[in-house]
Write a protein that holds these residues in place. Structure first.
Motif, mmCIF file in Angstrom:
data_model
loop_
_atom_site.group_PDB
_atom_site.id
_atom_site.type_symbol
_atom_site.label_atom_id
_atom_site.label_comp_id
_atom_site.label_asym_id
_atom_site.label_seq_id
_atom_site.Cartn_x
_atom_site.Cartn_y
_atom_site.Cartn_z
ATOM 1 N N VAL A 81 0.837 -1.205 0.000
ATOM 2 C CA VAL A 81 0.000 0.000 0.000
ATOM 3 C C VAL A 81 0.867 1.249 0.000
ATOM 4 C CG1 VAL A 81 -1.652 1.348 1.351
ATOM 5 C CG2 VAL A 81 -1.965 -1.107 1.103
ATOM 6 N N SER A 82 1.909 1.250 0.832
ATOM 7 C CA SER A 82 2.780 2.420 0.927
ATOM 8 C C SER A 82 3.432 2.733 -0.416
ATOM 9 C CB SER A 82 3.848 2.191 2.001
ATOM 10 O OG SER A 82 4.617 3.349 2.215
ATOM 11 N N VAL A 83 3.909 1.687 -1.104
ATOM 12 C CA VAL A 83 4.543 1.893 -2.408
ATOM 13 C C VAL A 83 3.534 2.397 -3.440
ATOM 14 C CG1 VAL A 83 5.682 0.719 -4.328
ATOM 15 C CG2 VAL A 83 6.362 0.203 -1.990
ATOM 16 N N LEU A 84 2.340 1.789 -3.466
ATOM 17 C CA LEU A 84 1.306 2.220 -4.412
ATOM 18 C C LEU A 84 0.921 3.680 -4.192
ATOM 19 C CD1 LEU A 84 -1.065 -0.885 -4.456
ATOM 20 C CD2 LEU A 84 0.317 -0.053 -6.353
ATOM 21 N N MET A 85 0.772 4.059 -2.929
ATOM 22 C CA MET A 85 0.393 5.442 -2.637
ATOM 23 C C MET A 85 1.519 6.418 -2.948
ATOM 24 S SD MET A 85 -2.753 5.279 -1.828
ATOM 25 C CE MET A 85 -2.789 3.889 -2.961
ATOM 26 N N LEU A 86 2.752 5.951 -2.854
ATOM 27 C CA LEU A 86 3.879 6.794 -3.243
ATOM 28 C C LEU A 86 3.845 7.052 -4.748
ATOM 29 C CD1 LEU A 86 6.461 8.291 -2.461
ATOM 30 C CD2 LEU A 86 7.711 6.127 -2.740
ATOM 31 N N ILE A 87 3.524 6.001 -5.525
ATOM 32 C CA ILE A 87 3.371 6.174 -6.978
ATOM 33 C C ILE A 87 2.244 7.165 -7.275
ATOM 34 C CG2 ILE A 87 2.728 4.993 -9.125
ATOM 35 C CD1 ILE A 87 4.043 2.461 -7.919
ATOM 36 N N ALA A 88 1.125 7.003 -6.558
ATOM 37 C CA ALA A 88 -0.001 7.924 -6.747
ATOM 38 C C ALA A 88 0.372 9.352 -6.365
ATOM 39 C CB ALA A 88 -1.185 7.457 -5.914
ATOM 40 N N LEU A 89 1.166 9.492 -5.312
ATOM 41 C CA LEU A 89 1.612 10.813 -4.868
ATOM 42 C C LEU A 89 2.442 11.497 -5.950
ATOM 43 C CD1 LEU A 89 2.095 13.007 -2.706
ATOM 44 C CD2 LEU A 89 3.928 11.573 -1.790
ATOM 45 N N VAL A 90 3.409 10.767 -6.506
ATOM 46 C CA VAL A 90 4.255 11.339 -7.557
ATOM 47 C C VAL A 90 3.409 11.680 -8.782
ATOM 48 C CG1 VAL A 90 6.174 10.877 -9.128
ATOM 49 C CG2 VAL A 90 6.318 10.152 -6.734
ATOM 50 N N ALA A 91 2.507 10.773 -9.154
ATOM 51 C CA ALA A 91 1.658 11.020 -10.322
ATOM 52 C C ALA A 91 0.782 12.255 -10.128
ATOM 53 C CB ALA A 91 0.782 9.795 -10.591
ATOM 54 N N THR A 92 0.270 12.425 -8.920
ATOM 55 C CA THR A 92 -0.574 13.594 -8.636
ATOM 56 C C THR A 92 0.225 14.888 -8.722
ATOM 57 O OG1 THR A 92 -1.993 12.265 -7.192
ATOM 58 C CG2 THR A 92 -2.114 14.654 -6.941
ATOM 59 N N VAL A 93 1.418 14.877 -8.148
ATOM 60 C CA VAL A 93 2.269 16.073 -8.183
ATOM 61 C C VAL A 93 2.621 16.446 -9.624
ATOM 62 C CG1 VAL A 93 4.544 16.991 -7.575
ATOM 63 C CG2 VAL A 93 3.220 15.719 -5.879
ATOM 64 N N VAL A 94 2.934 15.451 -10.442
ATOM 65 C CA VAL A 94 3.428 15.712 -11.800
ATOM 66 C C VAL A 94 2.288 15.948 -12.799
ATOM 67 C CG1 VAL A 94 4.710 14.717 -13.737
ATOM 68 C CG2 VAL A 94 5.534 14.396 -11.394
ATOM 69 N N LEU A 95 1.215 15.167 -12.704
ATOM 70 C CA LEU A 95 0.218 15.143 -13.776
ATOM 71 C C LEU A 95 -1.045 15.958 -13.516
ATOM 72 C CD1 LEU A 95 0.435 11.334 -14.674
ATOM 73 C CD2 LEU A 95 1.563 13.245 -15.829
ATOM 74 N N VAL A 96 -1.426 16.134 -12.269
ATOM 75 C CA VAL A 96 -2.659 16.876 -11.981
ATOM 76 C C VAL A 96 -2.395 18.370 -12.080
ATOM 77 C CG1 VAL A 96 -4.415 17.382 -10.238
ATOM 78 C CG2 VAL A 96 -3.575 15.044 -10.523
ATOM 79 N N GLU A 97 -3.242 19.044 -12.846
ATOM 80 C CA GLU A 97 -3.083 20.490 -13.005
ATOM 81 C C GLU A 97 -3.317 21.202 -11.674
ATOM 82 O OE1 GLU A 97 -2.152 22.122 -15.666
ATOM 83 O OE2 GLU A 97 -1.978 20.321 -16.904
ATOM 84 N N PRO A 98 -2.591 22.296 -11.423
ATOM 85 C CA PRO A 98 -2.833 23.070 -10.198
ATOM 86 C C PRO A 98 -4.285 23.536 -10.135
ATOM 87 C CG PRO A 98 -0.814 23.777 -11.280
ATOM 88 C CD PRO A 98 -1.487 22.849 -12.232
ATOM 89 N N THR A 99 -4.861 23.447 -8.969
ATOM 90 C CA THR A 99 -6.261 23.836 -8.796
ATOM 91 C C THR A 99 -6.332 25.127 -7.981
ATOM 92 O OG1 THR A 99 -6.362 22.415 -6.839
ATOM 93 C CG2 THR A 99 -7.147 21.488 -8.915
#
Length: 406
Positions: free
Chosen positions: A145-163
């Motif tokens: 879970v920790s590794v998966l959420m780390l991947i999600a964290l990086v993806a969110t920082v890089v790919l999600v547009e600033p809101t």
């Protein structure tokens, strides 16, 4: 995936950490009750730091507390770290739905289907991966879970547009005061009662199956496949044909019957296994239909409605596994599932008190779809006419060219 990753190792946790099933069920209770309470502050936080930063904060908390749970040596430590995990979960799930609804190009209904599709795929894949990691060690799924959420964290920082931050900041009391609206309060309580039945099944059925972590992972993988299919395809088809209320009646009746069957035959491993897998269909339908209903009939902003609904329903989800463990230990394993079946039926009956609001929401959705289709037809007609004119001109040019050659 994080929700289902831990499920296959529940019996192993009880055996290896010398814990009772009731103590193990506290992993659900601490996680979901904290998630429920934290739902009340997600809007307040998001309106001050922005949706993207809220997502990042939630994911970071899950990374830290899931890793801490993996490194813990006692059931009490894991239960405590799961509480911190629940805080991160609340920040993420409440905000992610609002972000997806706000950014998806397919409109509100399409965003809900997209959201539930992602949940369905994750719920299906999580137990299988959890079972594989659980064969190595009970710590494996927590680290996973920790590794998966780390991947999600990086993806969110890089790919999600600033809101951008909302123009108006949310107030802490908004999710509670929203319960004054009968339609939202009623649907939320239905969600609580449904979650009582669902989390009784999810949390305690692994102790009835007497399977290895990998075998449990396979069972819940099959269950998750049905969750995904019925959340994406079944819910939309039934809603369009029968409406939200009748579709929910069928889905809630199905989960109630499944809980009743498990309660009547808790010692028959094959029956329990088939019932658990079949419940995926009802869970998929309910997840999409109830989420759509809450968002459609709520008279408050969708982020507030999401927080209110999450607060109420996760209270039921958090308390049910712990109560199921206590009842199973002191009374018998049948009673928790029978109570879960009754709770779901009561939720279905309660939902009929807001029938008019649900029917009106369906009618509004149908009119919006018709208007969109009509608007698309209007924009397409000139294009078709233009293509016809161009085709006629091309034929005329070909005729003139042929005449000159002759």
């Amino acid at each position: 995936m994080g929700i289902g990753l831990v499920d296959p190792i529940l019996p192993a946790l009880a055996g290896q950490l010398d814990a009772s099933p009731t103590q193990v069920e506290l992993l659900f209770t601490s996680y979901l009750v904290v998630t429920a309470v934290a739902m009340l502050v997600t809007g307040w936080v998001s309106s001050r730091i922005g949706a993207k930063k809220t997502l990042v904060a939630g994911l970071a908390l899950i990374v830290v507390f899931a890793a801490a749970a993996a490194l813990s040596g006692s059931i009490g430590g894991i239960v405590g770290f799961r509480a911190g995990w629940g805080l991160g979960n609340a920040l993420f799930i409440a905000t992610s739905l609002a972000v997806i609804v706000g950014s998806a190009s397919g409109g509100f209904a399409g965003a809900i289907v997209l959201y539930e599709t992602a949940l369905g795929i994750g719920i299906a894949a999580g137990p299988l991966l959890g079972g594989l990691l659980g064969t190595i060690s009970w710590r494996g799924p927590f680290l996973g879970v920790s590794v998966l959420m780390l991947i999600a964290l990086v993806a969110t920082v890089v790919l999600v547009e600033p809101t951008p931050k909302p123009a108006e900041r949310s107030r802490l009391r908004e999710p509670i005061t929203a319960l004054r609206h009968r339609s939202l309060a009623t649907t939320s309580v239905t969600g609580l009662l449904y979650n009582w039945g669902f989390f009784t099944l999810l949390g305690y059925s692994p102790f009835l199956l007497n399977l290895s972590a990998l075998q449990l992972g396979a069972v819940f993988f099959a269950w998750g496949i049905l969750v995904a299919l019925f959340a994406v395809f079944g819910a939309t088809m039934l809603k369009n044909r029968y409406g939200t209320l009748r579709s929910l009646d069928g889905a809630l009746a199905l989960i109630a019957v499944i809980l009743l069957v498990i309660g009547l035959f808790p010692g028959n491993t094959l029956i329990v296994m088939i019932a658990v897998i079949a419940s995926g269909a009802a869970v998929g339908l309910n997840n999409t239909l109830v989420t759509t209903a809450v968002m459609s009939i709520s008279p408050v902003p969708r982020n507030v409605a999401s927080a209110t609904y999450g607060f109420v329903r996760f209270i039921g989800g958090g308390l049910a596994p712990f109560v199921a463990g206590l009842l199973a230990e002191h009374v018998g394993v049948r009673l928790p599932f029978l109570i879960g079946a009754v709770a779901v039926v009561v939720g279905a009956v309660l939902l009929h008190t807001v029938k008019r609001a649900l029917d009106d929401a369906d009618a509004d959705a149908a009119r919006a779809a018709e208007d969109a289709a009509a608007e698309q037809a209007v924009t397409e007609v000139p294009a078709v006419e233009e293509e016809a004119v161009l085709a006629e001109e091309a034929l005329a040019r070909d005729a003139r060219t042929t005449g000159r050659h002759r």
